[in-house]
Scaffold this motif. Structure first.
Motif, PDB file in Angstrom:
ATOM      1  N   ASP A 194      -0.706   2.022   3.627  1.00  0.00           N
ATOM      2  CA  ASP A 194      -1.003   0.665   3.178  1.00  0.00           C
ATOM      3  C   ASP A 194       0.143   0.217   2.268  1.00  0.00           C
ATOM      4  O   ASP A 194       0.457   0.907   1.292  1.00  0.00           O
ATOM      5  N   PRO A 195       0.794  -0.924   2.555  1.00  0.00           N
ATOM      6  CA  PRO A 195       1.920  -1.381   1.730  1.00  0.00           C
ATOM      7  C   PRO A 195       1.558  -1.531   0.248  1.00  0.00           C
ATOM      8  O   PRO A 195       2.422  -1.405  -0.611  1.00  0.00           O
ATOM      9  N   GLU A 196       0.295  -1.778  -0.039  1.00  0.00           N
ATOM     10  CA  GLU A 196      -0.136  -1.914  -1.435  1.00  0.00           C
ATOM     11  C   GLU A 196      -0.011  -0.608  -2.210  1.00  0.00           C
ATOM     12  O   GLU A 196       0.032  -0.610  -3.436  1.00  0.00           O
ATOM     13  N   THR A 197       0.051   0.534  -1.518  1.00  0.00           N
ATOM     14  CA  THR A 197       0.140   1.831  -2.198  1.00  0.00           C
ATOM     15  C   THR A 197       1.583   2.279  -2.407  1.00  0.00           C
ATOM     16  O   THR A 197       1.815   3.322  -3.022  1.00  0.00           O
ATOM     17  N   ILE A 198       2.547   1.508  -1.909  1.00  0.00           N
ATOM     18  CA  ILE A 198       3.954   1.891  -2.052  1.00  0.00           C
ATOM     19  C   ILE A 198       4.450   1.462  -3.428  1.00  0.00           C
ATOM     20  O   ILE A 198       4.317   0.311  -3.822  1.00  0.00           O
ATOM     21  N   ASP A 199       5.022   2.422  -4.162  1.00  0.00           N
ATOM     22  CA  ASP A 199       5.579   2.171  -5.486  1.00  0.00           C
ATOM     23  C   ASP A 199       7.037   2.600  -5.465  1.00  0.00           C
ATOM     24  O   ASP A 199       7.344   3.735  -5.100  1.00  0.00           O
ATOM     25  N   LEU A 200       7.924   1.688  -5.842  1.00  0.00           N
ATOM     26  CA  LEU A 200       9.356   1.931  -5.772  1.00  0.00           C
ATOM     27  C   LEU A 200       9.971   1.534  -7.103  1.00  0.00           C
ATOM     28  O   LEU A 200       9.737   0.423  -7.586  1.00  0.00           O
TER      29      LEU A 200
END
Length: 139
Positions: free
Chosen positions: A48-54
């Motif tokens: 899920d893109p919401e779980t990506i942290d960069l």
């Protein structure tokens, strides 16, 4: 330029062999230079893109993503071969990259980063004074 060093890659591989496929592993990556940009692709299918942290701190790019199981809580799993959990990856970025202007996009399970080469790292002409004519020498 990108640094290829990832001291934990072999440890991740050994951990997957010992604990099995349920343990999240490293996310596969491709990196290349195209013109004045470095392009990095990470395979993150089902994330899920919401779980990506960069984030970037002192030229270290940190990536964290999570893939949850599609099975409802309490379901009896018959087969569970797809890794779930939290995935992390670090990239060591060289001083020649502009970490202030990183562009990230996520499409079809692939996270793409575009990291521009810093202006001070690009080749430039240097004028030379003296003599009857001014000449430039390329660097």
């Amino acid at each position: 330029m990108l640094m290829r060093s990832d001291p934990f890659r072999e440890l991740d591989r050994l951990t997957r062999e010992v604990f099995g496929p349920d343990r999240p592993g490293a996310m596969p990556m491709d990196a290349y230079r195209s013109g004045d940009d470095f392009i990095v692709h990470f395979d993150l299918p089902g994330v899920d893109p919401e779980t990506i942290d960069l984030d970037v701190e002192r030229n270290v790019l940190n990536l964290r993503a999570e893939r949850k199981s599609p099975a409802p809580e309490g379901a009896e799993m018959i087969a569970a071969e797809r890794p779930t959990g939290t995935f992390t990856r670090q990239l060591f970025l060289g001083d020649t990259l502009d970490t202030e202007r990183i562009d990230a996009s996520y499409d079809a399970g692939v996270l793409t980063l575009r990291i521009p080469v810093a202006e001070q790292a690009k080749p430039r002409k240097i004028p030379i004074a003296g003599g009857s004519e001014r000449k430039q020498i390329g660097s």
